[in-house]
Design an enzyme around this catalytic site. Structure first.
Site, PDB file in Angstrom:
ATOM      1  N   ASN A 127       0.825  -1.215   0.000  1.00 43.09           N
ATOM      2  CA  ASN A 127       0.000   0.000   0.000  1.00 43.09           C
ATOM      3  C   ASN A 127       0.855   1.259   0.000  1.00 43.09           C
ATOM      4  O   ASN A 127       1.924   1.298   0.597  1.00 43.09           O
ATOM      5  CB  ASN A 127      -0.929   0.019   1.213  1.00 43.09           C
ATOM      6  CG  ASN A 127      -2.088  -0.955   1.055  1.00 43.09           C
ATOM      7  OD1 ASN A 127      -2.185  -1.665   0.057  1.00 43.09           O
ATOM      8  ND2 ASN A 127      -2.952  -0.993   2.049  1.00 43.09           N
ATOM      9  N   ILE A 128       0.332   2.295  -0.614  1.00 43.51           N
ATOM     10  CA  ILE A 128       1.103   3.536  -0.755  1.00 43.51           C
ATOM     11  C   ILE A 128       1.471   4.129   0.602  1.00 43.51           C
ATOM     12  O   ILE A 128       2.516   4.771   0.746  1.00 43.51           O
ATOM     13  CB  ILE A 128       0.314   4.560  -1.609  1.00 43.51           C
ATOM     14  CG1 ILE A 128       1.237   5.714  -2.022  1.00 43.51           C
ATOM     15  CG2 ILE A 128      -0.929   5.035  -0.887  1.00 43.51           C
ATOM     16  CD1 ILE A 128       0.634   6.616  -3.077  1.00 43.51           C
ATOM     17  N   LYS A 129       0.632   3.900   1.631  1.00 42.96           N
ATOM     18  CA  LYS A 129       0.953   4.464   2.953  1.00 42.96           C
ATOM     19  C   LYS A 129       2.206   3.849   3.547  1.00 42.96           C
ATOM     20  O   LYS A 129       2.897   4.473   4.357  1.00 42.96           O
ATOM     21  CB  LYS A 129      -0.222   4.274   3.913  1.00 42.96           C
ATOM     22  CG  LYS A 129      -0.568   2.838   4.200  1.00 42.96           C
ATOM     23  CD  LYS A 129      -1.795   2.724   5.075  1.00 42.96           C
ATOM     24  CE  LYS A 129      -2.146   1.262   5.348  1.00 42.96           C
ATOM     25  NZ  LYS A 129      -3.376   1.128   6.140  1.00 42.96           N
ATOM     26  N   GLY A 130       2.522   2.607   3.173  1.00 40.05           N
ATOM     27  CA  GLY A 130       3.797   2.010   3.527  1.00 40.05           C
ATOM     28  C   GLY A 130       3.972   1.657   4.986  1.00 40.05           C
ATOM     29  O   GLY A 130       3.017   1.371   5.705  1.00 40.05           O
TER      30      GLY A 130
END
Length: 243
Positions: free
Chosen positions: A123-126
């Site tokens: 996910n982009i939030k990482g």
């Protein structure tokens, strides 16, 4: 270098250990906990915490001294054999080596419904202050989510023409993570010619990083792995295959 555990003073060998016994919380249970600690080599063991977990189980924390020494020269670890790259460097290498976007398919397989690990990487939030692989411009990420069957994972990898497959396994009861990984590896090796097989990566808190060859995967990542670790490895490995 020879080292010994540290508790109150340097080199005193003091160790704290927690475990659960299938006994109701009483004096007998505490005596059993001490007996277990003594059989494990604890000297002057003390039960410093005991808490009932329902009517039939007790959680213990014991504290005691051990005489064991550790020789760090004999410690075996899996060292990173590739450079740790920034997102910009990853994107540049993918663009130059593949001349297209790298396709990464991820999932939790079997009955594993814990998506925290795979989401932290994809996910982009990482995770740990790093953006996940969805953030990388030159990576196409397909996250299949949880409880994905091995046949469905293989089918998705083929349909997406995946360069890499990432599998997260958190559920470890009865070595489910090992059985699922071995099944997944065997399925991919049956479905793909070796030169066409995606890079297989698994991760989870209970994996032994040395067991990649035994389980038939290309890399195992353990606790504390960040998206940058995984992205850098994928670029290193996929670029090597492409060349």
């Amino acid at each position: 270098m020879i080292v010994r555990p540290y508790g109150d003073t340097t080199g005193d060998g003091m160790v704290q250990l927690s475990f659960t016994l299938p006994l109701p919380h009483d004096k007998v249970a505490e005596g059993a906990a001490l007996q277990l600690a003594q059989k494990m080599g604890f000297d002057q063991a003390l039960v410093v915490h005991a808490h009932a977990m329902g009517p039939d189980f007790t959680f213990f924390v014991v504290y005691g001294r051990v005489t064991h020494l550790v020789d760090t020269v004999q410690v075996r670890v899996v060292e990173r054999d590739y450079p740790l790259l920034t997102p910009a460097e990853v994107n540049a290498q993918v663009k130059s080596s593949l001349r297209r976007r790298m396709v990464v398919v991820g999932a939790c397989i079997g009955t594993d419904a814990h998506t925290v690990g795979i989401d932290a990487i994809l996910n982009i939030k990482g995770f740990a202050g790093e953006k996940g692989l969805e953030y990388y411009r030159e990576l196409k990420v397909v996250n299949l989510g949880a409880q994905v069957s091995v046949p469905r994972l293989v089918e998705a990898a083929r349909a997406e023409q995946a360069d890499a497959v990432l599998v997260s396994q958190v559920v470890t009861q009865r070595d489910a993570h090992l059985h699922n990984t071995a099944e997944m590896s065997a399925a991919f090796r049956e479905a793909f010619a070796e030169a066409e097989r995606p890079v297989l990566v698994v991760g989870g808190p209970r994996f032994d990083e040395h067991a990649a060859g035994e389980l038939g995967v290309d890399r195992i990542f353990g606790r504390g792995t960040t998206p940058g670790d995984v992205a850098s490895f994928l670029v290193h490995r996929v670029a090597k295959v492409a060349s």
